[in-house]
Design a protein around this motif. Structure first.
Motif, PDB file in Angstrom:
ATOM      1  N   ALA A 220     -15.687   8.471  -2.776  1.00  0.00           N
ATOM      2  CA  ALA A 220     -14.278   8.580  -2.404  1.00  0.00           C
ATOM      3  C   ALA A 220     -14.049   8.068  -0.982  1.00  0.00           C
ATOM      4  O   ALA A 220     -13.034   7.444  -0.681  1.00  0.00           O
ATOM      5  CB  ALA A 220     -13.811  10.031  -2.531  1.00  0.00           C
ATOM      6  N   VAL A 221     -15.014   8.312  -0.101  1.00  0.00           N
ATOM      7  CA  VAL A 221     -14.868   7.907   1.306  1.00  0.00           C
ATOM      8  C   VAL A 221     -15.101   6.401   1.484  1.00  0.00           C
ATOM      9  O   VAL A 221     -14.345   5.720   2.172  1.00  0.00           O
ATOM     10  CB  VAL A 221     -15.840   8.713   2.200  1.00  0.00           C
ATOM     11  CG1 VAL A 221     -15.914   8.119   3.605  1.00  0.00           C
ATOM     12  CG2 VAL A 221     -15.414  10.179   2.259  1.00  0.00           C
ATOM     13  N   HIS A 222     -16.143   5.870   0.843  1.00  0.00           N
ATOM     14  CA  HIS A 222     -16.510   4.464   1.075  1.00  0.00           C
ATOM     15  C   HIS A 222     -15.955   3.498   0.037  1.00  0.00           C
ATOM     16  O   HIS A 222     -15.706   2.336   0.365  1.00  0.00           O
ATOM     17  CB  HIS A 222     -18.041   4.316   1.093  1.00  0.00           C
ATOM     18  CG  HIS A 222     -18.681   4.906   2.304  1.00  0.00           C
ATOM     19  ND1 HIS A 222     -19.088   4.146   3.367  1.00  0.00           N
ATOM     20  CD2 HIS A 222     -18.969   6.189   2.634  1.00  0.00           C
ATOM     21  CE1 HIS A 222     -19.611   4.934   4.301  1.00  0.00           C
ATOM     22  NE2 HIS A 222     -19.551   6.188   3.874  1.00  0.00           N
ATOM     23  N   GLY A 223     -15.828   3.936  -1.200  1.00  0.00           N
ATOM     24  CA  GLY A 223     -15.365   3.051  -2.257  1.00  0.00           C
ATOM     25  C   GLY A 223     -16.226   1.816  -2.357  1.00  0.00           C
ATOM     26  O   GLY A 223     -17.455   1.896  -2.285  1.00  0.00           O
TER      27      GLY A 223
ATOM     28  N   CYS B 181     -10.409  -1.218 -13.165  1.00  0.00           N
ATOM     29  CA  CYS B 181      -9.126  -0.595 -12.850  1.00  0.00           C
ATOM     30  C   CYS B 181      -8.089  -1.634 -12.477  1.00  0.00           C
ATOM     31  O   CYS B 181      -8.409  -2.656 -11.874  1.00  0.00           O
ATOM     32  CB  CYS B 181      -9.341   0.360 -11.668  1.00  0.00           C
ATOM     33  SG  CYS B 181      -7.824   1.031 -10.957  1.00  0.00           S
ATOM     34  N   ILE B 182      -6.850  -1.378 -12.839  1.00  0.00           N
ATOM     35  CA  ILE B 182      -5.732  -2.163 -12.326  1.00  0.00           C
ATOM     36  C   ILE B 182      -4.723  -1.191 -11.720  1.00  0.00           C
ATOM     37  O   ILE B 182      -4.338  -0.211 -12.365  1.00  0.00           O
ATOM     38  CB  ILE B 182      -5.070  -3.036 -13.419  1.00  0.00           C
ATOM     39  CG1 ILE B 182      -3.783  -3.643 -12.864  1.00  0.00           C
ATOM     40  CG2 ILE B 182      -4.801  -2.281 -14.710  1.00  0.00           C
ATOM     41  CD1 ILE B 182      -3.120  -4.627 -13.757  1.00  0.00           C
ATOM     42  N   ALA B 183      -4.341  -1.443 -10.476  1.00  0.00           N
ATOM     43  CA  ALA B 183      -3.363  -0.582  -9.810  1.00  0.00           C
ATOM     44  C   ALA B 183      -1.966  -1.158 -10.033  1.00  0.00           C
ATOM     45  O   ALA B 183      -1.776  -2.377 -10.052  1.00  0.00           O
ATOM     46  CB  ALA B 183      -3.670  -0.483  -8.323  1.00  0.00           C
TER      47      ALA B 183
ATOM     48  N   TYR C 220      -9.545  -2.854  -3.071  1.00  0.00           N
ATOM     49  CA  TYR C 220     -10.269  -1.684  -2.555  1.00  0.00           C
ATOM     50  C   TYR C 220      -9.839  -0.416  -3.286  1.00  0.00           C
ATOM     51  O   TYR C 220     -10.655   0.451  -3.584  1.00  0.00           O
ATOM     52  CB  TYR C 220     -10.058  -1.528  -1.045  1.00  0.00           C
ATOM     53  CG  TYR C 220     -10.542  -2.715  -0.228  1.00  0.00           C
ATOM     54  CD1 TYR C 220     -11.778  -3.301  -0.501  1.00  0.00           C
ATOM     55  CD2 TYR C 220      -9.774  -3.257   0.800  1.00  0.00           C
ATOM     56  CE1 TYR C 220     -12.230  -4.384   0.235  1.00  0.00           C
ATOM     57  CE2 TYR C 220     -10.215  -4.339   1.538  1.00  0.00           C
ATOM     58  CZ  TYR C 220     -11.445  -4.904   1.251  1.00  0.00           C
ATOM     59  OH  TYR C 220     -11.886  -5.977   1.972  1.00  0.00           O
ATOM     60  N   LEU C 221      -8.542  -0.300  -3.559  1.00  0.00           N
ATOM     61  CA  LEU C 221      -8.054   0.875  -4.301  1.00  0.00           C
ATOM     62  C   LEU C 221      -8.584   0.858  -5.738  1.00  0.00           C
ATOM     63  O   LEU C 221      -9.074   1.880  -6.245  1.00  0.00           O
ATOM     64  CB  LEU C 221      -6.513   0.893  -4.300  1.00  0.00           C
ATOM     65  CG  LEU C 221      -5.878   1.979  -5.175  1.00  0.00           C
ATOM     66  CD1 LEU C 221      -6.202   3.372  -4.638  1.00  0.00           C
ATOM     67  CD2 LEU C 221      -4.354   1.798  -5.262  1.00  0.00           C
ATOM     68  N   GLU C 222      -8.492  -0.288  -6.377  1.00  0.00           N
ATOM     69  CA  GLU C 222      -8.957  -0.390  -7.767  1.00  0.00           C
ATOM     70  C   GLU C 222     -10.452  -0.102  -7.865  1.00  0.00           C
ATOM     71  O   GLU C 222     -10.914   0.573  -8.795  1.00  0.00           O
ATOM     72  CB  GLU C 222      -8.636  -1.787  -8.316  1.00  0.00           C
ATOM     73  CG  GLU C 222      -7.136  -1.980  -8.522  1.00  0.00           C
ATOM     74  CD  GLU C 222      -6.705  -3.435  -8.687  1.00  0.00           C
ATOM     75  OE1 GLU C 222      -5.551  -3.648  -9.104  1.00  0.00           O
ATOM     76  OE2 GLU C 222      -7.493  -4.360  -8.387  1.00  0.00           O
ATOM     77  N   GLY C 223     -11.187  -0.578  -6.867  1.00  0.00           N
ATOM     78  CA  GLY C 223     -12.640  -0.384  -6.868  1.00  0.00           C
ATOM     79  C   GLY C 223     -13.012   1.094  -6.800  1.00  0.00           C
ATOM     80  O   GLY C 223     -13.867   1.571  -7.544  1.00  0.00           O
ATOM     81  N   VAL C 224     -12.346   1.823  -5.912  1.00  0.00           N
ATOM     82  CA  VAL C 224     -12.721   3.236  -5.750  1.00  0.00           C
ATOM     83  C   VAL C 224     -12.284   4.044  -6.973  1.00  0.00           C
ATOM     84  O   VAL C 224     -13.015   4.928  -7.442  1.00  0.00           O
ATOM     85  CB  VAL C 224     -12.194   3.826  -4.415  1.00  0.00           C
ATOM     86  CG1 VAL C 224     -10.696   4.084  -4.432  1.00  0.00           C
ATOM     87  CG2 VAL C 224     -12.919   5.135  -4.098  1.00  0.00           C
ATOM     88  N   LEU C 225     -11.121   3.734  -7.533  1.00  0.00           N
ATOM     89  CA  LEU C 225     -10.661   4.494  -8.707  1.00  0.00           C
ATOM     90  C   LEU C 225     -11.554   4.232  -9.923  1.00  0.00           C
ATOM     91  O   LEU C 225     -11.853   5.149 -10.692  1.00  0.00           O
ATOM     92  CB  LEU C 225      -9.203   4.162  -9.026  1.00  0.00           C
ATOM     93  CG  LEU C 225      -8.178   4.760  -8.059  1.00  0.00           C
ATOM     94  CD1 LEU C 225      -6.769   4.274  -8.403  1.00  0.00           C
ATOM     95  CD2 LEU C 225      -8.229   6.288  -8.077  1.00  0.00           C
TER      96      LEU C 225
ATOM     97  N   MET D 203       0.527  -2.368   0.845  1.00  0.00           N
ATOM     98  CA  MET D 203       0.725  -1.228   1.745  1.00  0.00           C
ATOM     99  C   MET D 203       0.520   0.081   0.979  1.00  0.00           C
ATOM    100  O   MET D 203      -0.182   0.986   1.454  1.00  0.00           O
ATOM    101  CB  MET D 203       2.141  -1.290   2.328  1.00  0.00           C
ATOM    102  CG  MET D 203       2.357  -0.337   3.461  1.00  0.00           C
ATOM    103  SD  MET D 203       1.407  -0.858   4.919  1.00  0.00           S
ATOM    104  CE  MET D 203       1.334   0.686   5.777  1.00  0.00           C
ATOM    105  N   ASN D 204       1.127   0.188  -0.182  1.00  0.00           N
ATOM    106  CA  ASN D 204       0.969   1.417  -0.966  1.00  0.00           C
ATOM    107  C   ASN D 204      -0.477   1.603  -1.420  1.00  0.00           C
ATOM    108  O   ASN D 204      -0.963   2.728  -1.501  1.00  0.00           O
ATOM    109  CB  ASN D 204       1.902   1.407  -2.174  1.00  0.00           C
ATOM    110  CG  ASN D 204       3.323   1.757  -1.781  1.00  0.00           C
ATOM    111  OD1 ASN D 204       3.643   1.804  -0.593  1.00  0.00           O
ATOM    112  ND2 ASN D 204       4.167   2.001  -2.749  1.00  0.00           N
ATOM    113  N   ALA D 205      -1.137   0.502  -1.707  1.00  0.00           N
ATOM    114  CA  ALA D 205      -2.545   0.593  -2.109  1.00  0.00           C
ATOM    115  C   ALA D 205      -3.365   1.170  -0.961  1.00  0.00           C
ATOM    116  O   ALA D 205      -4.201   2.058  -1.155  1.00  0.00           O
ATOM    117  CB  ALA D 205      -3.074  -0.787  -2.509  1.00  0.00           C
TER     118      ALA D 205
END
Ligand SMILES: *Cc1c(COP(=O)(O)O)cnc(C)c1O
Length: 489
Positions: free
Chosen positions: A36-39, A114-116, A95-100, A302-304
């Protein structure tokens, strides 16, 4: 000038794909909090591409430039890793998709992607629409999907209005989702997927997920789960065999409330009766590079980045907020002005034992505080006020610490009356199906000290005993007041 050729870039892409795959393998060996911290943002990536920045940079840029025509050609044919244009992809989204993808796949030996998206609703549309195409041989044949009736109000509208009324795709509603036979009765050869929310918002419906997944696969169709309320800190449906998970990232994942966001996370090689090998092999990547490229519902960088930042503390937050919710639920359960408290964590809840089978705080056994698996039930609860709709509104209007807002998952406690807000559009009958009476208040306990939330509830509930508690709001904001004081001089 000597052209490098597309093959030059493809070879470089292969080397780089190899490196990234190894990085992901290394991350998979880490515990949930570390992921969760590094993704997927590594020190190597920081040094090679981001001037050493320890936090993922926010790429507000619309597009990416290319070294030459060969690289551009390879990129736009999706032959090399590229983000190209921010409607399709962008490093901050990545980066968001990777961590999720990693968090939803945590603890399971599976590949996930994942797709955000710009919202949870866009995520649901992204997850279901590729299955709702007319039959290839017989385009007039009616198609259907089987989904629990107890779903989020927006989902109810998307299914009932956008799919059913506008597109004549039948939503076969499962009324009691805990009854597995009801699901099976509704499936036929024209069913495209099974869909459920668990726990559901706001009713906290819960079903035996493993059994419903097995049922979907028995009929060769995918199981899609909206896991917004549980988050991967408590439940990871893909690890249990589900095909696709939907998250309203706007909620508990992005708890600070800085933006609306959604995500679709899929496992490799989903089960489907739709003939589309690319979609079957990597659903999220397919949605990203084809339908969503054309429809454009993806997230803003920005939201990501804002969501990414909140996700780092997901596990400990969900633990703390779950414990506070339990404390508040126990208080309410014993209050004389309360008709009923619905919280899966309470032994009195009819679905408590089923929920206890599924909702576990991730890594509790590795947490020195616990050292063993522990159940946690999230921070969504609801309660019914004695005295009907009017009494519920009186109590609601007397909150001074709990925020009146149609929101959940916040770091601050928020409450809503679903019958007049999130679920107003679906009418009396729809609310009856979803078990949402007019005296029901949905409460989502935040990260405040629970004593202060209980004190607010205590005061508010005392209005039913004749106490006067009025909430007075200033007519102007503090910002406005300061400019007025300047003018007076
Ligand atoms: C809020 C919510 C959604 C929709 O998400 P948005 O980000 O508001 O579009 C979907 N499912 C559940 C369970 C939700 O709570």
């Amino acid at each position: 000038m000597q052209h490098k050729g597309i093959e030059f870039y493809k070879a470089a892409a292969e080397r780089s794909a190899h490196w990234h795959a190894k990085n992901i393998e290394e991350m998979k060996k880490c515990k949930f909090d570390t992921i969760a911290v590094h993704g997927v943002y590594s020190m190597q990536e920081a040094l090679d591409f981001n001037q050493g920045s320890i936090i993922e940079p926010i790429y507000m840029s619309t597009s990416q430039c290319y070294r030459d025509s060969d690289e551009m050609e390879a990129a736009l044919a999706y032959e090399i890793p590229t983000w190209c244009y921010s409607r399709i992809a962008n490093p901050s989204m990545y980066y968001l998709e990777g961590v999720l993808a990693l968090l939803e796949g945590y603890g399971a030996d599976i590949e996930t992607s994942c797709i955000a998206t710009a919202s949870g609703m866009a995520a649901i549309q992204t997850a279901v629409d590729p299955f709702l195409l007319p039959d290839e041989q017989n385009p007039l044949k009616p198609i259907n999907f089987v989904a629990a009736a107890q779903v989020y109000g927006g989902t109810f509208q998307q299914f009932a209005i956008r799919k059913e009324r506008e597109r004549k795709i039948t939503w076969r509603r499962v009324i009691n989702s805990a009854d597995i036979t009801e699901w099976e009765k509704l499936i036929d050869e024209n069913t495209r997927f099974l869909y459920g929310e668990m726990p559901s918002n706001p009713g906290q419906a819960f079903f035996d997920l493993k059994k419903v997944i097995d049922l979907a696969h028995k009929y060769g169709i995918p199981m899609i789960v909206d896991s917004t309320v549980a988050t991967p800190a408590l439940l990871r449906p893909l690890a249990l065999g589900a095909d696709i998970v939907v998250q309203s990232v706007s909620k508990t994942l992005c708890t600070s409330g800085f933006g609306i966001a959604g995500a679709v996370i899929s496992r490799k090689d989903i089960t489907t009766n739709v003939n589309n090998p690319d979609m079957k092999n990597n659903f999220a990547m397919y949605a990203k590079t084809l339908p969503n490229r054309d429809n454009g519902p993806n997230i803003s960088p920005m939201n990501a980045a804002l969501a990414l930042n909140d996700i780092r503390t997901l596990r400990s937050r969900v633990d703390m907020q779950s414990r506070s919710t339990m404390t508040v639920a126990r208080y309410l359960e014993n209050h004389k002005n309360i008709e009923k408290v619905d919280y899966l964590g309470l032994e009195s809840h009819p679905l408590h034992s089923l929920a206890s089978k599924y909702l576990w705080l991730v890594d509790a056994e590795h947490d020195e505080q616990y050292g063993k698996p522990v159940n946690r039930y999230g921070h969504l609860m609801s309660f019914r006020v004695k005295g009907g709709a009017k009494a519920a509104r009186d109590v609601f209007d007397a909150f001074t610490r709990i925020w009146r807002a149609t929101d959940l998952g916040r770091i601050k406690s928020v409450a809503t009356i679903p019958a007049i807000s999130t679920h107003s559009q679906q009418g009396e009958e729809g609310r009856k199906l979803a078990d949402i009476p007019a005296n029901l208040i949905r409460l989502c306990v935040g990260a405040e000290h629970p004593d202060d939330i209980i004190s607010d509830l205590d005061k508010a509930l005392s209005v039913l005993d004749g106490n006067k508690v009025t909430f007075t709001a200033p007519e102007f904001s503090a910002g406005g007041a300061s400019s007025a004081s300047l003018r007076k001089k």
